[in-house]
Scaffold this motif. Structure first.
Motif, PDB file in Angstrom:
ATOM      1  N   ARG A 169      21.861  21.099  15.953  1.00 56.96           N
ATOM      2  CA  ARG A 169      20.859  21.341  14.916  1.00 56.96           C
ATOM      3  C   ARG A 169      21.202  22.512  14.007  1.00 56.96           C
ATOM      4  O   ARG A 169      20.994  22.449  12.791  1.00 56.96           O
ATOM      5  CB  ARG A 169      19.490  21.600  15.570  1.00 56.96           C
ATOM      6  CG  ARG A 169      18.894  20.399  16.277  1.00 56.96           C
ATOM      7  CD  ARG A 169      17.475  20.681  16.733  1.00 56.96           C
ATOM      8  NE  ARG A 169      17.400  21.796  17.673  1.00 56.96           N
ATOM      9  CZ  ARG A 169      17.513  21.681  18.988  1.00 56.96           C
ATOM     10  NH1 ARG A 169      17.735  20.485  19.529  1.00 56.96           N
ATOM     11  NH2 ARG A 169      17.414  22.737  19.780  1.00 56.96           N
ATOM     12  N   ARG A 189      21.977  12.531  16.187  1.00 57.57           N
ATOM     13  CA  ARG A 189      20.950  13.341  15.523  1.00 57.57           C
ATOM     14  C   ARG A 189      19.572  13.095  16.136  1.00 57.57           C
ATOM     15  O   ARG A 189      18.807  14.045  16.367  1.00 57.57           O
ATOM     16  CB  ARG A 189      20.935  13.015  14.024  1.00 57.57           C
ATOM     17  CG  ARG A 189      19.950  13.857  13.222  1.00 57.57           C
ATOM     18  CD  ARG A 189      20.198  13.763  11.724  1.00 57.57           C
ATOM     19  NE  ARG A 189      20.167  12.391  11.233  1.00 57.57           N
ATOM     20  CZ  ARG A 189      21.223  11.721  10.806  1.00 57.57           C
ATOM     21  NH1 ARG A 189      22.424  12.280  10.826  1.00 57.57           N
ATOM     22  NH2 ARG A 189      21.098  10.493  10.356  1.00 57.57           N
ATOM     23  N   ALA A 197      17.260  15.931  18.365  1.00 60.69           N
ATOM     24  CA  ALA A 197      16.134  16.461  17.605  1.00 60.69           C
ATOM     25  C   ALA A 197      15.292  17.373  18.499  1.00 60.69           C
ATOM     26  O   ALA A 197      15.262  17.213  19.725  1.00 60.69           O
ATOM     27  CB  ALA A 197      15.278  15.322  17.053  1.00 60.69           C
ATOM     28  N   GLU A 198      14.632  18.332  17.895  1.00 57.26           N
ATOM     29  CA  GLU A 198      13.819  19.302  18.631  1.00 57.26           C
ATOM     30  C   GLU A 198      12.815  18.579  19.518  1.00 57.26           C
ATOM     31  O   GLU A 198      12.073  17.696  19.084  1.00 57.26           O
ATOM     32  CB  GLU A 198      13.084  20.203  17.645  1.00 57.26           C
ATOM     33  CG  GLU A 198      12.460  21.426  18.275  1.00 57.26           C
ATOM     34  CD  GLU A 198      13.493  22.492  18.626  1.00 57.26           C
ATOM     35  OE1 GLU A 198      13.483  22.916  19.808  1.00 57.26           O
ATOM     36  OE2 GLU A 198      14.279  22.892  17.769  1.00 57.26           O
TER      37      GLU A 198
END
Length: 263
Positions: A105, A156, A160-161
């Motif tokens: 990220r 991705r 992701a968070e």
């Protein structure tokens, strides 16, 4: 630091024999990997110790045997960047690794924009699941997404968070594949459970153990080991040194060719 819980038998983790110098590199990577991923390790101190002697000498801390691990395969679906880029960054990572997510990220997008897009850098992913069954399932799923050209989109989505905390069960992996734009989800499920997926992940995993990686993420930049989700400056230094060395080597080769043809 969380320890590896891979289900692979210990006998499969013996270091590969790349040469005497790589034994030193492997020991260094293992030590730095511990230092760099310790929760209380500050960014400033990790930056100073994460690159194998990154100095003004472009050869310091670089191991030619490790540089040869770059595949430079135009058909590699788990890579991005030009096949003939002067610098190759190999990343050994686990989708359940929080530090890997931080790198994905915070740092990787900037490296892509600064170096991949202009042809300087190629990034080659190696699945290195070390945290158990869900890690291995996520690795196989990522490979399966890659078979449909959606590896980096899956990468991705998986990093992701907050995604890691939700786990990587079969339904969750299918949802991530859908989010990543994988067109044929039935094929995705078959590919993820296939012997080909297991073989591909196992090959990457063996290579990671072979270079002495003991935690994730671990990296090689043209044969220079780096461990941990280091600051952007650490990667910038290593990439630019490697690019400069590649340019100097190419210039020297060109000069010799010119001199030879002039005779």
């Amino acid at each position: 630091m969380p320890k590896s819980t891979s289900s692979r038998p210990p006998s499969s983790r013996k270091p590969l024999i790349y040469g005497a110098g790589v034994v030193i590199a492997a020991a260094l990577l293992g030590f730095v990997s511990y230092r760099a991923t310790a929760p209380d390790h500050s960014a400033s101190s990790s930056s100073s110790s994460s690159v194998a002697d990154a100095t003004a000498d472009p050869d310091a801390g670089v191991y030619p045997e490790l540089a040869k691990l770059a595949r430079r395969d135009a058909g590699d679906k788990l890579a991005q960047g030009r096949v003939d880029a002067p610098v190759v960054l190999i990343e050994y990572a686990d989708f359940k690794c929080g530090y890997c997510g931080k790198f994905a990220r915070d740092t990787e997008p900037a490296l892509v924009k600064k170096y991949v897009d202009n042809g300087t850098l190629r990034i080659e992913w190696r699945n290195f699941p070390i945290f158990g069954a869900e890690s291995e399932a996520a690795a196989r799923a990522a490979w399966a997404a890659g078979q449909q050209g959606r590896f980096w989109q899956f990468h991705r989505a998986a990093y992701a968070e907050g995604v890691e905390e939700q786990g990587f069960g079969k339904d969750r992996l299918k949802a991530l594949a859908q989010q990543a734009g994988v067109a044929d989800l039935d094929r995705f499920a078959r590919d993820a459970d296939s012997s080909a997926a297991s073989a591909a992940v196992g090959k990457d995993q063996e290579q990671g153990y072979g270079i002495g990686a003991t935690s994730t993420p671990s990296f090689l930049i043209n044969g220079r080991p780096i461990a941990g989700a280091q600051p952007m400056e650490t990667f910038t230094l290593a990439i630019e040194e490697a690019a400069e060395k590649a340019r100097n080597t190419e210039d020297a080769k060109g000069g010799k060719d010119a001199g030879g043809s002039a005779k």
